[in-house]
Design an enzyme around this catalytic site. Structure first.
Site, PDB file in Angstrom:
ATOM      1  N   ASP A  86       4.999   3.250   3.682  1.00  0.00           N
ATOM      2  CA  ASP A  86       4.441   2.351   2.670  1.00  0.00           C
ATOM      3  C   ASP A  86       4.650   0.896   3.032  1.00  0.00           C
ATOM      4  O   ASP A  86       3.797   0.058   2.748  1.00  0.00           O
ATOM      5  CB  ASP A  86       5.071   2.637   1.298  1.00  0.00           C
ATOM      6  CG  ASP A  86       4.393   3.829   0.642  1.00  0.00           C
ATOM      7  OD1 ASP A  86       3.155   3.867   0.643  1.00  0.00           O
ATOM      8  OD2 ASP A  86       5.110   4.718   0.153  1.00  0.00           O
TER       9      ASP A  86
ATOM     10  N   GLU B 125      10.296  -0.334   0.616  1.00  0.00           N
ATOM     11  CA  GLU B 125       8.957   0.023   1.108  1.00  0.00           C
ATOM     12  C   GLU B 125       7.875  -0.876   0.541  1.00  0.00           C
ATOM     13  O   GLU B 125       6.689  -0.655   0.776  1.00  0.00           O
ATOM     14  CB  GLU B 125       8.651   1.494   0.819  1.00  0.00           C
ATOM     15  CG  GLU B 125       8.826   1.924  -0.620  1.00  0.00           C
ATOM     16  CD  GLU B 125       8.541   3.410  -0.828  1.00  0.00           C
ATOM     17  OE1 GLU B 125       8.015   4.078   0.066  1.00  0.00           O
ATOM     18  OE2 GLU B 125       8.855   3.897  -1.928  1.00  0.00           O
TER      19      GLU B 125
ATOM     20  N   CYS C  82      13.379   6.432   6.652  1.00  0.00           N
ATOM     21  CA  CYS C  82      12.866   7.784   6.385  1.00  0.00           C
ATOM     22  C   CYS C  82      11.350   7.844   6.518  1.00  0.00           C
ATOM     23  O   CYS C  82      10.744   8.863   6.228  1.00  0.00           O
ATOM     24  CB  CYS C  82      13.317   8.279   5.017  1.00  0.00           C
ATOM     25  SG  CYS C  82      12.718   7.268   3.662  1.00  0.00           S
TER      26      CYS C  82
ATOM     27  N   HIS D 104      -0.013  12.069   2.874  1.00  0.00           N
ATOM     28  CA  HIS D 104       1.018  13.079   2.610  1.00  0.00           C
ATOM     29  C   HIS D 104       0.626  14.472   3.082  1.00  0.00           C
ATOM     30  O   HIS D 104       1.500  15.283   3.373  1.00  0.00           O
ATOM     31  CB  HIS D 104       1.444  13.037   1.146  1.00  0.00           C
ATOM     32  CG  HIS D 104       2.359  11.884   0.883  1.00  0.00           C
ATOM     33  ND1 HIS D 104       1.907  10.689   0.395  1.00  0.00           N
ATOM     34  CD2 HIS D 104       3.678  11.713   1.145  1.00  0.00           C
ATOM     35  CE1 HIS D 104       2.926   9.842   0.321  1.00  0.00           C
ATOM     36  NE2 HIS D 104       4.013  10.439   0.772  1.00  0.00           N
TER      37      HIS D 104
HETATM   38  C1  PEP Z   1       7.628   5.962   3.168  1.00  0.00           C
HETATM   39  O1  PEP Z   1       6.856   5.345   2.433  1.00  0.00           O
HETATM   40  O2  PEP Z   1       7.908   5.596   4.324  1.00  0.00           O
HETATM   41  C2  PEP Z   1       8.258   7.213   2.712  1.00  0.00           C
HETATM   42  C3  PEP Z   1       9.165   7.815   3.438  1.00  0.00           C
HETATM   43  O3  PEP Z   1       7.846   7.759   1.535  1.00  0.00           O
HETATM   44  P1  PEP Z   1       6.458   8.519   1.340  1.00  0.00           P
HETATM   45  O4  PEP Z   1       5.892   8.819   2.690  1.00  0.00           O
HETATM   46  O5  PEP Z   1       6.720   9.756   0.559  1.00  0.00           O
HETATM   47  O6  PEP Z   1       5.641   7.523   0.566  1.00  0.00           O
HETATM   48 MG    MG Z   2       6.792   5.749   0.372  1.00  0.00          MG
END
Ligand code: PEP
Ligand code: MG
Length: 583
Positions: free
Chosen positions: A457, A433, A504, A190
């Site tokens: 994920d 995910e 996303c 992140h």
């Molecule tokens: C993902 O897991 O692809 C996602 C968009 O959520 P995050 O990156 O916040 O886990």
């Molecule tokens: Mg995620």
């Protein structure tokens, strides 16, 4: 002499600046006898006055940037700083022990910490962190240490750190942090995601104990190729400055060509482009990019860098603000995804041995339904100010989805009884995910208004590769045939149930995969707003008809390298994506 190091580029762009080392580890506290107590107290007073000035400045800066709720903590710190009892204690102990102020301050801080940790009340324990923050600032001035504070970096620098948490990254002084070189992490950790969102070039995977990386030495950091050059020659600096200018003009050109309305393929098929946001300042970036909505609002960032839960009112204000700014375009609020690499001390007073598989996201929420309900009430209330959609993270079974929806139903009922307005037709969806949810996408689709594929994920859990571990980053492979099959399975289930399916995860913002994703049936893409111009341009040169043929061919491939070879052979696709760089 120039030294070249090769890491992994995780946030594009070039930075040229001196090194600034950052570490969260404690100071070395000296201990020595003193004779002049009043002289030591005068040193303390000078440090107090510097810290007062520093805190007032940060308070004002934070207030202007993100509002009172986040700035308030610095008022608390100012109160601790001015605490007369603390100074009296210090003076008395110094008089008695005749030892230097740093040592006495440190021993008092340790005594207070121990006392407060023994009190059962959570709030007292939280105050300890504030006390230690203030003591830390004082020690920095007393010891004349150059250890930087992330919120206030003295001059433009490239931050070099062993690790940076997402909450560290969220507090970065954006005017001064020109780049980031971090030893640990991966493209989908992140902190890397946030670096991209904040447009800070970043490289990971280089040992920061490398002797040549001393504080103050000039370095060039290329967040695309992952190259870091220490002590570059004047000639090399000039070459990279020219490259910096070229990249800026490419971005300016793409920005000029941003039009209103959806992106469109060369054969006339519209594709929805939305942005992922974490911090309020990103709304501005999204609007500049003419996005058609926010496909992922990572609301957990509201819970970072503070000591207590955000109230319903505070959350409502934050969500309503984004909803109103984007209205009538939709804003997809993802309920908090805390856990994994996002640690929030007041919600997680335990250590998960394996945090990515632990009490994360919806699991943490369902274990704390009252806290979860507060967030859902705030989201519902915000829906009266624009178009809000609610999305649950890390759903792994139908039971979990139903349980989350039951808490939402409770929140709706309460608002009905209190006569508080919200959008009764608000759409509720799930992130896909976790492989167990993807394999059951048909059942999931029957109970969701929309899907959003969280490939970051999904890849981690499907391939059993921790997304924040740099040692296995080469195994993190978006082009793995199983990943592609799984995406296809999910888009097919969504189509059969006539619900939209977006992506996303970071794959959505990588032009290398755009044609494949459209061919696999993804109807919208949500990404860091900085990636929007390039993806829009890529879409305009593709046809959906060709994309579908490509997806069909790729679904037959047995290995990631075959997939990548085919993708690389596509016109306009001659490079690898950010996720798979250096693999
Ligand atoms: C993902 O897991 O692809 C996602 C968009 O959520 P995050 O990156 O916040 O886990
Ligand atoms: Mg995620």
């Amino acid at each position: 002499m120039e030294v070249y190091l090769q890491g992994m580029g995780v946030s594009p762009g070039i930075a040229i600046a001196p090194v600034l080392h950052y570490s969260r580890s404690a100071f070395e506290i000296p201990k020595h006898a003193i004779t002049d107590v009043s002289g030591e107290l005068a040193r303390l007073d000078r440090a107090v006055s510097k810290v007062r000035h520093e805190l007032n400045e940060i308070y004002q800066k934070t207030l202007d940037a993100v509002g009172e709720a986040h700035a308030d903590i610095f008022r608390v710190h100012l109160m601790i700083l001015e605490d007369v009892a603390l100074r009296d204690d210090l003076a008395a102990q110094m008089e008695e022990e005749k030892l230097n102020v740093e040592f006495i301050l440190d021993s008092i801080a340790k005594r207070y910490t121990e006392m407060m940790n023994n009190i059962q009340d959570q709030r007292f324990r939280e105050r300890t962190a504030d006390l230690l923050d203030v003591v830390d600032r004082l020690q920095r001035h007393l010891l004349g240490s150059n250890r930087p504070m992330l919120r206030q970096i003295p001059k433009p620098s490239i931050l070099v750190a062993r690790d940076l948490t997402p909450s560290d990254t969220a507090t970065l002084d954006l005017d001064k942090a020109l780049g980031m070189l971090v030893e640990t992490g991966s493209p989908t950790s992140h902190s890397a995601i946030l670096a991209r969102a904040l447009e800070i070039p970043a490289v990971i995977g280089i040992s920061v104990s490398n002797k040549s990386l001393s504080s103050g030495s000039l370095i060039i950091l290329d967040g695309t190729s992952g190259v870091v050059i220490i002590n570059p020659s004047a000639e090399t600096v000039e070459k990279y400055q020219l490259e910096q200018q070229r990249l800026q003009s490419v971005q300016d050109h793409l920005l000029q060509n941003i039009q209103a309305g959806p992106a469109c393929t060369a054969d006339g098929n519209p594709v929805t482009l939305e942005s992922n946001i974490e911090l309020p300042l990103e709304i501005k970036h999204s609007l500049k990019m003419n996005v058609q909505g926010v496909g992922l609002y990572r609301t957990e960032y509201l819970y970072f860098n503070r000591d207590t839960l955000p109230s319903e009112e505070e959350q409502y204000q934050a969500y309503a603000h984004v909803a109103a700014e984007l209205s009538p375009a939709p804003v997809t609020l993802r309920t908090m995804d805390i856990g994994g690499d996002k640690f929030v001390k007041y919600l997680q007073n335990y250590n998960d041995n394996n945090p990515q598989l632990g009490l994360r996201a919806i699991r943490l929420c369902l274990a704390n339904p009252d806290i979860f309900k507060v967030q859902l009430r705030a989201m519902l209330r915000a829906s009266a100010h624009g178009t809000i959609q609610i999305m649950f993270p890390m759903i792994s079974s139908i039971e979990e989805l139903r349980e989350a929806k039951a808490v939402l139903a409770k929140a709706r009922k309460e608002l009905d009884e209190e006569g508080i307005p919200y959008d009764p037709d608000l759409k509720v969806g799930s992130m896909i995910e976790v492989p167990s949810a993807a394999l059951q996408a048909d059942h999931m689709a029957a109970e969701c208004d929309f899907f959003s594929l969280g490939t970051n994920d999904l890849i981690q859990y499907l391939l059993a590769v921790d997304r924040v571990n740099e040692k296995i980053a080469h195994l993190y492979e978006p082009a793995h045939p199983s990943v592609i099959r799984m995406i296809h399975m999910v888009t097919a289930a969504a189509a059969a149930h006539d619900i939209p399916c977006s992506i996303c995860g970071e794959m959505a913002g990588d032009p290398f995969y755009t044609e494949l994703l459209l061919g696999l049936g993804v109807s919208s893409l949500s990404m860091a707003s900085v990636s929007i111009p390039a993806i829009r341009a890529r879409i305009s040169e593709l046809t959906l008809a060709e994309a579908r043929k490509l997806a069909e061919a790729i679904l037959q491939k047995a290995t990631a390298s075959e997939v990548k070879t085919l993708l690389q052979s596509r016109p306009g696709n001659g490079r690898e994506g950010v996720d798979s760089e250096n693999t």
